[in-house]
Design an enzyme around this catalytic site. Sequence first.
Site, PDB file in Angstrom:
ATOM      1  N   ARG A  72       0.870  -1.176   0.000  1.00 55.39           N
ATOM      2  CA  ARG A  72       0.000   0.000   0.000  1.00 55.39           C
ATOM      3  C   ARG A  72       0.908   1.227   0.000  1.00 55.39           C
ATOM      4  NH1 ARG A  72      -2.688   3.081   4.283  1.00 55.39           N
ATOM      5  NH2 ARG A  72      -4.655   3.988   3.533  1.00 55.39           N
ATOM      6  N   ASN A 148      -7.108   8.280   2.214  1.00 60.10           N
ATOM      7  CA  ASN A 148      -6.698   7.764   3.512  1.00 60.10           C
ATOM      8  C   ASN A 148      -7.423   8.477   4.646  1.00 60.10           C
ATOM      9  OD1 ASN A 148      -4.657   6.229   5.257  1.00 60.10           O
ATOM     10  ND2 ASN A 148      -4.356   8.341   5.953  1.00 60.10           N
ATOM     11  N   GLU A 149      -8.043   7.690   5.535  1.00 55.83           N
ATOM     12  CA  GLU A 149      -8.694   8.226   6.744  1.00 55.83           C
ATOM     13  C   GLU A 149      -9.356   9.571   6.450  1.00 55.83           C
ATOM     14  OE1 GLU A 149      -5.681   8.278   9.800  1.00 55.83           O
ATOM     15  OE2 GLU A 149      -5.196   6.154   9.526  1.00 55.83           O
ATOM     16  N   GLU A 245      -4.268  -0.624   7.798  1.00 57.20           N
ATOM     17  CA  GLU A 245      -3.139  -0.223   8.626  1.00 57.20           C
ATOM     18  C   GLU A 245      -3.303  -0.859  10.006  1.00 57.20           C
ATOM     19  OE1 GLU A 245      -2.411   3.949   9.104  1.00 57.20           O
ATOM     20  OE2 GLU A 245      -2.652   4.409   6.967  1.00 57.20           O
ATOM     21  N   TRP A 274       1.549  -1.177   9.015  1.00 63.75           N
ATOM     22  CA  TRP A 274       2.097   0.178   8.929  1.00 63.75           C
ATOM     23  C   TRP A 274       3.363   0.224   9.774  1.00 63.75           C
ATOM     24  CZ3 TRP A 274       0.726   4.419   6.074  1.00 63.75           C
ATOM     25  CH2 TRP A 274       1.454   5.575   6.340  1.00 63.75           C
TER      26      TRP A 274
END
Length: 369
Positions: A72, A148-149, A245, A274
């Site tokens: 990723r 992302n998030e 993650e 991560w």
Amino acid sequence: MKTSTLIKHVSAIAMAIAAASSSAGIYVSGSTVYENSSPFVMRGVNVAHAWYADKTSSSLSDISKTGANTVRVVLATGKLWSKTSESQVASIISQAKANKLIAVLEVHDTTGYGEQTAATLNEAVDYWISIKNSLIGQEDYVVINIGNEPFGNGQSASTWTNGHKNAISRLRAAGFKHALMVDAANWGQDWQNIMRDNAASVLASDPQKNVMFSVHMYQVYNNASIINSYMSSFKSNGLALVVGEFAADHFGENVDEGSIMSYAKQYNYGYIGWSWAGNGSGLTSLDIAQNFNPSTLSSWGNTLINSANGIKATSKKATIFGGGSSSSAASGGTCNWYGTNYPICVNTSSGWGWENNKSCIARSTCSSQ
């Protein structure tokens, strides 16, 4: 070509045109992710390309050697960090393929929108469209992690849900057929269960029904019970989940990484640790390889790669690269052609063929569906 074979081919093509379009390349069916018509369980590592572009090439090579099947990669739109150019993205994809890694590409600038300065999901889609030429045709090898998030805490469920529905609609309208990955609310940890409770609605909004969901499991997931509860909920609802993650701790707070990997194996869900290296102050324990050195794994890195439910023990390379167990009479793998599996031709470069006394379809034609 035999008459019966020709009729079969014409019929298959007619059915394909009439049927609802199936996604090319990597796709989701129920709670399972498939590639090359074979179930694919992600086992991988995050790479912070946007901040350490000079380390990406060696990192991909080193990660592949761990047995990982997925990487990723952190990209940037230019909102918070220097824009990852289309040529860089093309190079990342090429290098990932050379290292037999499926690439999950993510826009990191959306992190924590609503609680800090960040890109919107619309801005993330603008970015994807701006680098479209590097992505179209790579559906066998690339998953697009839209943002992302993309929402911090305090956002409503409708904001998360409608934001992703709109993003998916725009990407499909722009011609993207890739499998899409959607990150959870609450900085990815979904402690309010916004994604869990609305994932089915987001999936249903996609005309290709090709969306997987990603939760980031940090300190919210510090015991086996909450991990099992979350994963089992997605499994029972027939939804594809990936732990996009996770680590062994987060800002000094414990994460139950052992249970995350154990339950991921039990439910056949993917996980991506991560991160390879380069974490800043207060987060250096999240580095898997200390100072980007694959010979010097951290305690966390050793657990991720070498433990009983770790990457080496549970990862299988994607069959598109010749790994896994996909096979056919033509030895080229199989193609899910609008719901029916056909052998992929070895010697036929486009269209349909007849090899080893069976109908087969060229890999390029399979991907173009």
